[in-house]
Design an enzyme around this catalytic site. Structure first.
Site, mmCIF file in Angstrom:
data_model
loop_
_atom_site.group_PDB
_atom_site.id
_atom_site.type_symbol
_atom_site.label_atom_id
_atom_site.label_comp_id
_atom_site.label_asym_id
_atom_site.label_seq_id
_atom_site.Cartn_x
_atom_site.Cartn_y
_atom_site.Cartn_z
ATOM 1 N N GLU A 1 28.737 16.584 34.600
ATOM 2 C CA GLU A 1 29.596 17.355 33.704
ATOM 3 C C GLU A 1 29.798 16.657 32.370
ATOM 4 O OE1 GLU A 1 33.249 18.184 35.664
ATOM 5 O OE2 GLU A 1 32.293 19.409 37.199
ATOM 6 N N CYS B 1 32.397 14.251 25.649
ATOM 7 C CA CYS B 1 32.594 13.319 26.757
ATOM 8 C C CYS B 1 31.321 13.326 27.601
ATOM 9 C CB CYS B 1 33.805 13.748 27.575
ATOM 10 S SG CYS B 1 34.157 12.629 28.919
ATOM 11 N N CYS C 1 30.597 8.384 41.399
ATOM 12 C CA CYS C 1 31.129 7.101 40.944
ATOM 13 C C CYS C 1 31.595 6.304 42.160
ATOM 14 C CB CYS C 1 32.300 7.321 39.989
ATOM 15 S SG CYS C 1 32.970 5.776 39.326
ATOM 16 N N CYS D 1 38.846 5.522 42.014
ATOM 17 C CA CYS D 1 40.215 5.569 41.481
ATOM 18 C C CYS D 1 40.975 6.714 42.163
ATOM 19 C CB CYS D 1 40.186 5.781 39.973
ATOM 20 S SG CYS D 1 39.267 4.503 39.089
ATOM 21 N N CYS E 1 41.396 10.238 40.521
ATOM 22 C CA CYS E 1 40.198 10.888 39.983
ATOM 23 C C CYS E 1 39.427 11.590 41.090
ATOM 24 C CB CYS E 1 39.330 9.830 39.312
ATOM 25 S SG CYS E 1 37.706 10.431 38.848
ATOM 26 N N CYS F 1 37.365 14.002 35.818
ATOM 27 C CA CYS F 1 37.812 12.676 35.407
ATOM 28 C C CYS F 1 38.760 12.798 34.219
ATOM 29 C CB CYS F 1 36.623 11.790 35.041
ATOM 30 S SG CYS F 1 37.012 10.047 35.100
HETATM 31 S S1 SF4 Z 1 38.290 7.427 36.799
HETATM 32 FE FE1 SF4 Z 1 36.814 8.420 38.203
HETATM 33 S S2 SF4 Z 1 34.807 8.384 37.186
HETATM 34 FE FE2 SF4 Z 1 36.198 6.982 36.080
HETATM 35 S S3 SF4 Z 1 35.807 4.944 37.046
HETATM 36 FE FE3 SF4 Z 1 37.527 5.844 38.190
HETATM 37 S S4 SF4 Z 1 36.573 6.963 39.909
HETATM 38 FE FE4 SF4 Z 1 34.950 6.518 38.405
#
Ligand code: SF4
Length: 355
Positions: free
Chosen positions: A104, A118, A125, A129, A132, A347
């Site tokens: 995306e 972006c 990933c 996090c 996210c 994100c």
């Molecule tokens: S915010 Fe989401 S995409 Fe960004 S580093 Fe953390 S898990 Fe990965």
């Protein structure tokens, strides 16, 4: 195959010029085609600056050279599968990769004609996090430099105006895909490339301290840096961002000081507020203590909730009280409102930083 220089097409062994820097294209044209130095730079300018994606249309190159290019090189493209516009002017783009994976991007208009793209750097990933959605499914693979470059080309074709800024804040942790990201940054910022100012290309990291230091020491990786901090104690950050268990806050701050010393640049600190988790006055005090002496600006972001999210959005009064404490003590701090909420921009907590 994916590395910092080339993306190979296995069938024909032609090099994808979008996976090379302008200097890399010039070197390739010299080494693989026997052209004089500088001829490949002309190709790079046609490709990156003028966005000419067909060798036959590079009519100012002589025909034998164009034929050579067709035999030895290719120019890959990226398809946009879906577009969804938000009421606030942002537009989410879904790109389809050759292997069927999707990534995306988001176009974010700003004041004064600014248009920020972006960009994603990985499929999925690994950072996990807690705030996210991308992190939920883990990492599938890195993107090649050409796949990152191609997001800019594809987005520019559908954008209403010229893309002025690029943020590597989409899917993925950019510094985990360092060499491809470095090639992209060079293609984006080289004067024979896309021609963006280094200040207008921002890499956003969740806090990979050694990679921040590597970037600081790497004179060929010249972009702005944003770091997603989001907590003032290791106990809380461990919960929000698992990367903290490997590189705790003190280690991260040490890396940021190194970055500041080596580059003389200001770091952007992203701090997403989660109600009752990291938004207290005590957090503000600890944050200032942590950032003391670091050339930085702080983006205070409101958590953009999603179904099943483990956190809540604080009310605006709390957000501004937090920000005001920072301002009162001389920090540069801005409250950013998340954009693209109604299109579920991926994100999206960090993306608010660019508007
Ligand atoms: S915010 Fe989401 S995409 Fe960004 S580093 Fe953390 S898990 Fe990965």
């Amino acid at each position: 195959m994916q590395n910092d220089l080339v993306t190979m097409n296995d069938d024909k062994m032609r090099r994808d010029l979008k996976g090379l820097t302008p200097k890399g294209i010039d070197r390739f044209c010299t080494e693989a085609m026997g052209q004089k130095p500088g001829q490949g730079t002309r190709v790079a300018v046609r490709l990156f600056r003028k966005k000419v994606e067909d060798f036959d249309l590079m009519t100012d190159l002589n025909r034998p050279f164009r034929e050579q290019l067709k035999r030895h090189a290719l120019i890959s493209r990226l398809m946009i599968d879906q577009r969804s516009a938000s009421g606030d002017g942002t537009e989410k783009l879904l790109y389809r990769l050759d292997d069927g994976n999707t990534i995306e991007g988001v176009l974010i208009p700003g004041p004064g004609g600014r248009l920020t793209l972006c960009v994603s750097t990985q499929v999925g990933c690994a950072s996990g996090c807690a705030f996210c959605r991308t992190g939920e499914s883990g990492l599938t693979r890195n993107l090649s430099a050409a796949e990152i470059v191609n997001q800019v080309f594809a987005a520019q074709k559908v954008a209403a105006s010229l893309i002025t800024n690029i943020v590597l804040m989409g899917t993925g942790e950019p510094l985990s895909n360092y060499e491809a990201v470095k090639t992209f940054v060079q293609a984006a910022t080289d004067r024979h490339g896309m021609g963006f100012s280094n200040r207008k290309v921002t890499i956003s990291t969740c806090g990979l301290a050694p990679m921040i230091e590597k970037m600081a020491d790497d004179t060929e990786m010249d972009a702005s840096l944003a770091v997603s901090l989001n907590a003032t104690t290791d106990a809380v950050r461990d919960q929000i961002m698992p990367v903290n268990k490997t590189y705790p806050i003190a280690r991260l701050i040490q890396a940021l000081h190194h970055y500041g010393r080596k580059t003389n640049k200001t770091v952007t600190i992203e701090y997403v507020l989660f109600r009752g988790v990291n938004d207290s006055d005590e957090d503000a005090v600890r944050l200032m203590e942590l950032l003391k002496g670091l050339p930085c600006m702080i983006n205070v972001l409101m958590f953009n909730s999603f179904p099943g999210a483990p956190f809540e959005r604080p009310d605006e009064e709390r957000v501004y009280a937090f920000r005001n404490m920072l301002l009162k003590h001389g920090f540069v701090a801005v409250v950013r409102n998340s954009r693209g909420k109604d299109i579920n921009a991926a994100c999206g907590q960090l993306r608010a930083a660019v508007t």
